[in-house]
Design a protein around this motif. Sequence first.
Motif, mmCIF file in Angstrom:
data_model
loop_
_atom_site.group_PDB
_atom_site.id
_atom_site.type_symbol
_atom_site.label_atom_id
_atom_site.label_comp_id
_atom_site.label_asym_id
_atom_site.label_seq_id
_atom_site.Cartn_x
_atom_site.Cartn_y
_atom_site.Cartn_z
ATOM 1 N N PRO A 40 2.781 3.634 10.454
ATOM 2 C CA PRO A 40 2.971 2.856 9.223
ATOM 3 C C PRO A 40 1.948 1.723 9.075
ATOM 4 C CG PRO A 40 5.078 3.265 10.236
ATOM 5 C CD PRO A 40 4.040 3.709 11.217
ATOM 6 N N TRP A 41 1.533 1.149 10.202
ATOM 7 C CA TRP A 41 0.512 0.112 10.147
ATOM 8 C C TRP A 41 -0.785 0.689 9.579
ATOM 9 C CZ3 TRP A 41 -4.284 -0.840 12.348
ATOM 10 C CH2 TRP A 41 -4.733 -2.149 12.311
ATOM 11 N N LEU A 42 -1.193 1.856 10.068
ATOM 12 C CA LEU A 42 -2.391 2.522 9.561
ATOM 13 C C LEU A 42 -2.231 2.894 8.085
ATOM 14 C CD1 LEU A 42 -5.189 3.699 10.149
ATOM 15 C CD2 LEU A 42 -4.040 5.818 10.845
ATOM 16 N N PHE A 43 -1.041 3.362 7.709
ATOM 17 C CA PHE A 43 -0.735 3.685 6.314
ATOM 18 C C PHE A 43 -0.948 2.458 5.427
ATOM 19 C CE2 PHE A 43 2.681 3.425 3.082
ATOM 20 C CZ PHE A 43 2.280 4.452 2.243
ATOM 21 N N ALA A 44 -0.452 1.312 5.856
ATOM 22 C CA ALA A 44 -0.591 0.081 5.068
ATOM 23 C C ALA A 44 -2.060 -0.308 4.922
ATOM 24 C CB ALA A 44 0.198 -1.050 5.713
ATOM 25 N N VAL A 45 -2.833 -0.172 5.982
ATOM 26 C CA VAL A 45 -4.262 -0.498 5.917
ATOM 27 C C VAL A 45 -4.973 0.431 4.929
ATOM 28 C CG1 VAL A 45 -6.416 -0.451 7.242
ATOM 29 C CG2 VAL A 45 -4.387 -1.536 8.205
ATOM 30 N N ILE A 46 -4.668 1.729 4.990
ATOM 31 C CA ILE A 46 -5.310 2.698 4.099
ATOM 32 C C ILE A 46 -4.936 2.432 2.643
ATOM 33 C CG2 ILE A 46 -5.355 5.147 3.456
ATOM 34 C CD1 ILE A 46 -5.215 5.756 6.486
ATOM 35 N N VAL A 47 -3.655 2.140 2.380
ATOM 36 C CA VAL A 47 -3.230 1.845 1.003
ATOM 37 C C VAL A 47 -3.924 0.586 0.497
ATOM 38 C CG1 VAL A 47 -1.266 1.151 -0.425
ATOM 39 C CG2 VAL A 47 -1.040 3.071 1.149
ATOM 40 N N ASN A 48 -4.002 -0.457 1.326
ATOM 41 C CA ASN A 48 -4.696 -1.680 0.908
ATOM 42 C C ASN A 48 -6.165 -1.412 0.612
ATOM 43 O OD1 ASN A 48 -2.893 -3.877 0.729
ATOM 44 N ND2 ASN A 48 -2.656 -3.852 2.949
ATOM 45 N N MET A 49 -6.807 -0.611 1.446
ATOM 46 C CA MET A 49 -8.210 -0.275 1.207
ATOM 47 C C MET A 49 -8.359 0.514 -0.089
ATOM 48 S SD MET A 49 -9.499 0.534 5.105
ATOM 49 C CE MET A 49 -10.774 1.616 4.535
ATOM 50 N N ALA A 50 -7.442 1.451 -0.340
ATOM 51 C CA ALA A 50 -7.503 2.248 -1.569
ATOM 52 C C ALA A 50 -7.325 1.366 -2.797
ATOM 53 C CB ALA A 50 -6.439 3.345 -1.531
ATOM 54 N N PHE A 103 2.284 -4.790 -3.235
ATOM 55 C CA PHE A 103 2.415 -3.870 -2.100
ATOM 56 C C PHE A 103 2.698 -4.642 -0.808
ATOM 57 C CE2 PHE A 103 0.458 -1.500 1.444
ATOM 58 C CZ PHE A 103 1.311 -0.398 1.443
ATOM 59 N N ALA A 104 1.974 -5.741 -0.595
ATOM 60 C CA ALA A 104 2.181 -6.550 0.613
ATOM 61 C C ALA A 104 3.609 -7.091 0.682
ATOM 62 C CB ALA A 104 1.175 -7.691 0.662
ATOM 63 N N LEU A 105 4.139 -7.547 -0.452
ATOM 64 C CA LEU A 105 5.524 -8.035 -0.471
ATOM 65 C C LEU A 105 6.522 -6.898 -0.249
ATOM 66 C CD1 LEU A 105 5.515 -10.677 -3.351
ATOM 67 C CD2 LEU A 105 5.879 -11.071 -0.908
ATOM 68 N N ALA A 106 6.211 -5.726 -0.796
ATOM 69 C CA ALA A 106 7.128 -4.586 -0.664
ATOM 70 C C ALA A 106 7.265 -4.132 0.782
ATOM 71 C CB ALA A 106 6.650 -3.424 -1.539
ATOM 72 N N ILE A 107 6.210 -4.271 1.578
ATOM 73 C CA ILE A 107 6.296 -3.793 2.966
ATOM 74 C C ILE A 107 6.453 -4.928 3.973
ATOM 75 C CG2 ILE A 107 5.011 -1.683 2.474
ATOM 76 C CD1 ILE A 107 2.610 -2.983 3.925
#
Length: 145
Positions: A60-70, A89-93
Amino acid sequence: MADHTPPPPPPQQPYGAGPVGEVPLSQPLRGASPRDAIARFFKKYASFEGRASRSEFWWPWLFAVIVNMAINVILGADSTAGSIIGGIFALAILVPQLSVGARRLHDTGRSGWWQLLYLTCVGVIVLIVFWAMQEKPEGDKYNVA
């Protein structure tokens, strides 16, 4: 003549435990696939009890990084829309990241309160080291029955 007895019924698990062979949400899922880890990340949205395996934490940490980059690539890092969507997104997770972080610390035999180190600059490095450690038997005290 052939024996026509019906096959035995499949073994039953406790209510809410999921299909046979599936690890219940109350237990850490060792060697979780990215899809399983991310699904558990959102299913255990605000569960600070129990333990989380390394794969449950890092996928999930990697998922969050990829979504932020996207978000930054698609909407632009300096754009207002990118900032707003990224902030939402940051607040949601935020809560699930704190909860999986606490469960991961439990798996290493530490209290989730160690996450207060987030508030210091050097503390983040200490947390990353703790999260990367193997599970310890001391973490059994955090198991959920």
